[in-house]
Design an enzyme around this catalytic site. Structure first.
Site, mmCIF file in Angstrom:
data_model
loop_
_atom_site.group_PDB
_atom_site.id
_atom_site.type_symbol
_atom_site.label_atom_id
_atom_site.label_comp_id
_atom_site.label_asym_id
_atom_site.label_seq_id
_atom_site.Cartn_x
_atom_site.Cartn_y
_atom_site.Cartn_z
ATOM 1 N N SER A 74 0.844 -1.190 0.000
ATOM 2 C CA SER A 74 0.000 0.000 0.000
ATOM 3 C C SER A 74 0.882 1.243 0.000
ATOM 4 O O SER A 74 1.973 1.237 0.579
ATOM 5 C CB SER A 74 -0.918 -0.007 1.237
ATOM 6 O OG SER A 74 -1.856 1.030 1.158
ATOM 7 N N ASP A 75 0.395 2.282 -0.655
ATOM 8 C CA ASP A 75 1.108 3.553 -0.665
ATOM 9 C C ASP A 75 0.079 4.658 -0.786
ATOM 10 O O ASP A 75 -0.994 4.456 -1.360
ATOM 11 C CB ASP A 75 2.100 3.627 -1.819
ATOM 12 C CG ASP A 75 3.089 4.756 -1.615
ATOM 13 O OD1 ASP A 75 4.031 4.572 -0.816
ATOM 14 O OD2 ASP A 75 2.914 5.833 -2.221
#
Length: 192
Positions: free
Chosen positions: A68-69
């Site tokens: 995730s970012d």
């Protein structure tokens, strides 16, 4: 079920993932997070989420790896993590009275098959009109130096909001659980 691995050192993401009551481990991926060329913010977070998951695949060949970012976008400008109190104040004052869209890239990689699901989940926050004194008090109290856009929605940052709009409030904190459950179901994982 393949073991779950969170490709992140973020305590916020670990706390969110615990809500699903699934066992998981975590490891911090080592990737270059620089924006490439004229990459859009959505392209950036999708690519980084995928790269984070892929970075751990070699050492975790039989796992479901979650990457995730997140970035915050104000107009055309990408707001990253401020890393300093002065930069946090600048970001918040620039966003005063405006809408900031948080884009969270999410990837689920089955390292056994190589199948990778990737998505970008938006969430928009409209901030109240903020003055320097309030912003400085907030930054001093909350220390949001490791948070995109300079505020923690899970804490005092909510006091800066006028309104929010999006399909998954957990995406604002950095791990969109509603979309993640969809991805896990496609991999045969039953969430309690």
């Amino acid at each position: 079920m393949l073991p779950l691995l969170l490709a992140s050192s973020s305590p916020y993401r670990r706390e969110l993932l615990q809500r699903l009551h699934l066992p998981f481990t975590w490891a911090s991926p080592d990737i270059d997070e620089a924006r490439q060329g004229d990459e859009t913010a959505a392209e950036l977070v999708r690519r980084l989420a995928r790269l984070k998951a892929q970075a751990l695949a070699e050492h975790h060949p039989q796992h479901l790896i979650i990457g995730s970012d997140q970035v915050a976008v104000l107009g055309e400008r990408i707001l990253g993590k401020p890393h300093s109190a002065e930069r946090a104040c600048e970001q918040l004052l620039a966003a005063s009275g405006q809408s900031v869209t948080f884009l969270t890239g999410l990837a689920l990689l089955n390292s056994a098959t190589g199948h990778c699901q990737v998505d970008c989940i938006p969430f928009t926050v409209t901030l109240r009109e903020l003055d320097r004194q309030r912003v400085e008090r907030y930054v001093q109290t909350e220390q949001p130096l490791d948070c995109a856009g300079s505020f923690k929605a899970e804490g005092l940052g909510v006091s800066l909001f006028q309104s929010t709009h999006g399909s998954d409030a957990t995406s604002l904190i950095g791990l969109p659980l509603i979309r993640l459950v969809d991805m896990l179901l496609k991999e045969g994982v039953q969430v309690p």
